[in-house]
Design an enzyme around this catalytic site. Sequence first.
Site, PDB file in Angstrom:
ATOM      1  N   ASP A 128      -8.961  -2.378   2.816  1.00 57.97           N
ATOM      2  CA  ASP A 128      -8.005  -3.395   3.239  1.00 57.97           C
ATOM      3  C   ASP A 128      -8.561  -4.071   4.493  1.00 57.97           C
ATOM      4  O   ASP A 128      -9.213  -3.418   5.321  1.00 57.97           O
ATOM      5  CB  ASP A 128      -6.634  -2.785   3.549  1.00 57.97           C
ATOM      6  CG  ASP A 128      -5.596  -3.857   3.862  1.00 57.97           C
ATOM      7  OD1 ASP A 128      -5.043  -4.422   2.901  1.00 57.97           O
ATOM      8  OD2 ASP A 128      -5.373  -4.147   5.046  1.00 57.97           O
ATOM      9  N   GLU A 163      -7.795  -6.957   7.785  1.00 58.92           N
ATOM     10  CA  GLU A 163      -6.924  -7.848   8.549  1.00 58.92           C
ATOM     11  C   GLU A 163      -7.791  -9.001   9.026  1.00 58.92           C
ATOM     12  O   GLU A 163      -8.966  -8.814   9.378  1.00 58.92           O
ATOM     13  CB  GLU A 163      -6.286  -7.121   9.735  1.00 58.92           C
ATOM     14  CG  GLU A 163      -5.420  -5.923   9.351  1.00 58.92           C
ATOM     15  CD  GLU A 163      -4.305  -6.262   8.382  1.00 58.92           C
ATOM     16  OE1 GLU A 163      -3.802  -7.409   8.420  1.00 58.92           O
ATOM     17  OE2 GLU A 163      -3.948  -5.399   7.563  1.00 58.92           O
ATOM     18  N   HIS A 182       0.548  -3.764   7.905  1.00 62.30           N
ATOM     19  CA  HIS A 182      -0.423  -4.807   8.233  1.00 62.30           C
ATOM     20  C   HIS A 182      -1.503  -4.333   9.192  1.00 62.30           C
ATOM     21  O   HIS A 182      -2.056  -5.133   9.962  1.00 62.30           O
ATOM     22  CB  HIS A 182       0.269  -6.065   8.785  1.00 62.30           C
ATOM     23  CG  HIS A 182       1.121  -6.762   7.763  1.00 62.30           C
ATOM     24  ND1 HIS A 182       0.599  -7.423   6.680  1.00 62.30           N
ATOM     25  CD2 HIS A 182       2.474  -6.867   7.658  1.00 62.30           C
ATOM     26  CE1 HIS A 182       1.585  -7.936   5.953  1.00 62.30           C
ATOM     27  NE2 HIS A 182       2.731  -7.601   6.518  1.00 62.30           N
ATOM     28  N   ASP A 234      -2.653   0.367   5.468  1.00 66.18           N
ATOM     29  CA  ASP A 234      -2.471  -0.329   4.196  1.00 66.18           C
ATOM     30  C   ASP A 234      -3.398   0.225   3.119  1.00 66.18           C
ATOM     31  O   ASP A 234      -3.031   0.298   1.945  1.00 66.18           O
ATOM     32  CB  ASP A 234      -2.711  -1.831   4.366  1.00 66.18           C
ATOM     33  CG  ASP A 234      -1.565  -2.520   5.116  1.00 66.18           C
ATOM     34  OD1 ASP A 234      -0.647  -1.801   5.558  1.00 66.18           O
ATOM     35  OD2 ASP A 234      -1.602  -3.755   5.258  1.00 66.18           O
TER      36      ASP A 234
END
Length: 594
Positions: free
Chosen positions: A34, A36, A176, A181
């Site tokens: 994942d 960001e 987030h 995540d």
Amino acid sequence: MSSAARAPQSRWEDQRSFDELGRPLRDTTFCVVDLETTGGSAAGGSMITEIGAVKVRGGEVLGEFQTLVNPRAEIPAFIAVLTGITNSMVADAPSIDSALPAFLEFAAGTVLVAHNAPFDVGFLKHFAEQLGQPWPRFEVLDTAKLARRVVTRDDAPNCKLSSLAKAFGSSTTPNHRALADARATVDVLHGLMERLGGLGVHTLEELQTFSSRVTAAQRRKRHLAEALPHAPGVYLFRDDRSRVLYVGTSKDLRTRVRTYFTASETRSRMGEMVGLAASVTGIECATPLEAEVRELRLIAEHKPKYNRRSRFPEKVHFVKLTREAWPRLSLVRRVLDDDGDYLGPFSSRRTAEKCLAALHETFPVRQCSDRLGKEPSRSPCVLAEMRRCLSPCDGSADEATYAAVVRQLRDTLLRRPDEVVEAINRRMTALAELERFEEAGMHRDRLATFIRAAARTQRLSALTRCPEVVAARREDDGRWSVHVVRHGRLAAAGVIPPGADAHQFVRELRASAETVAPAPGPVPAATAEETERILRWLEAPGLRLVDVDGEWVCPVAGASRHLAVYDAVNQSRLSLVPFDEQRGLLRPEHQPAR
């Protein structure tokens, strides 16, 4: 066709084991990742601010990876609020040029998993390309895509990660942040796998291609694929009375047929066909080209109900220039050994008539169907009165004048189409100046049909005139495939075994090849579709001609040199027409003649 000369069976035996049944999910290592970021588009300048990943196999966590990434740019305030990652947090973090290689090392040899994978994988690939970092050939699994096929509204209101994590009872709540995540996505992945296990999905291949539109009844028939080899070839679905329902081809018979029962085959006709299937027969082929050709021949032989194309190769038309005292053009259904000149084949009479109209517009040969003697004496027809026919029937044209026009027509058909191109272009220009655009468009379509037909005939005839062409090419797996083509028909196919004497192999393959007798016409020994498949293989990069018996040549001034113009015109028309109106432009008459 002979394909007896092949690579040793041990080549396939070496690949068997777990691959026979696909790769079991319990033995597959996944890397769930994942990211960001500062925005939604890497190409638009957005940067990665955090990478989190979890490596799992058989339900066990093997390792975790987490790093903040300095984006070398301000993090927008709304992104900082969403993720909790601030400028101060990433000030001392590594940049992407060191964080990305570290992640790729961690993920090496795994199947990459992400929720909405195009986003995360797209960012990673973008920065790998920017850094000149080779991108590993990861297999990718998207849990969001898979969930949309499995999860109903009774399970979760939507397929967002937070909703799925709750539905599957994840021990981690998505927030987030990349690692949290990724951990939640691991739980979602395991929840999806557990649910699909009850539906008979136990391998990575089945998971990657699972579709909820494949019924339970279809999945129960997946055992029908188990006897097929991992090899190129043709497969035939049969009903309980051994009637052929469908014929297909694949570079990997077992993998392809399995998808009909457990995977992404969503065509309703195919679902109906699988419901009727009682067995699947596989015919292993030496090469993919041999498989394509066998498929065409089997479809023509059995005419399976669920094959839409290639079922009736005999239903074709030709434009024929006759050989008689006063030659004429006519539409015929087959090629005869009568010294006539043929253009085609055309898959529809309508397309053939367009081509015929283009020729009649340029060459004023007679259009009546009666046989005329050396000195005919009849009343002229309407076309003669309109000066669209030389009118040999009433003596208006002498034999020498008429023969000269016929010679030009024959040269146009066989070698040089310029006469037709120039005449119809002049006609279109005149009509356009008068703003009679619809009529000009009709002439344009006629001309394009003729050009495609002439180019096709010249290419097919060039190959079918050759008693034998032997060619070889190194395939994707590094082995050399060899094909023997006689009069446009595939007569033998084989693959040179490692360490074998190539010259001896070719000699034996030629000796065992099918005997093919010559016949008249552009495609006498095979269907046009078969010869065109062979031509595509022969014209592919990397081909080596081993031997050519005869002259395999196309006319330098032939119709092929005009193709690019008319294909470009058709493509531009498609781009200018609204999407829902384009279907009308894709009718057979707008496609290459068949």
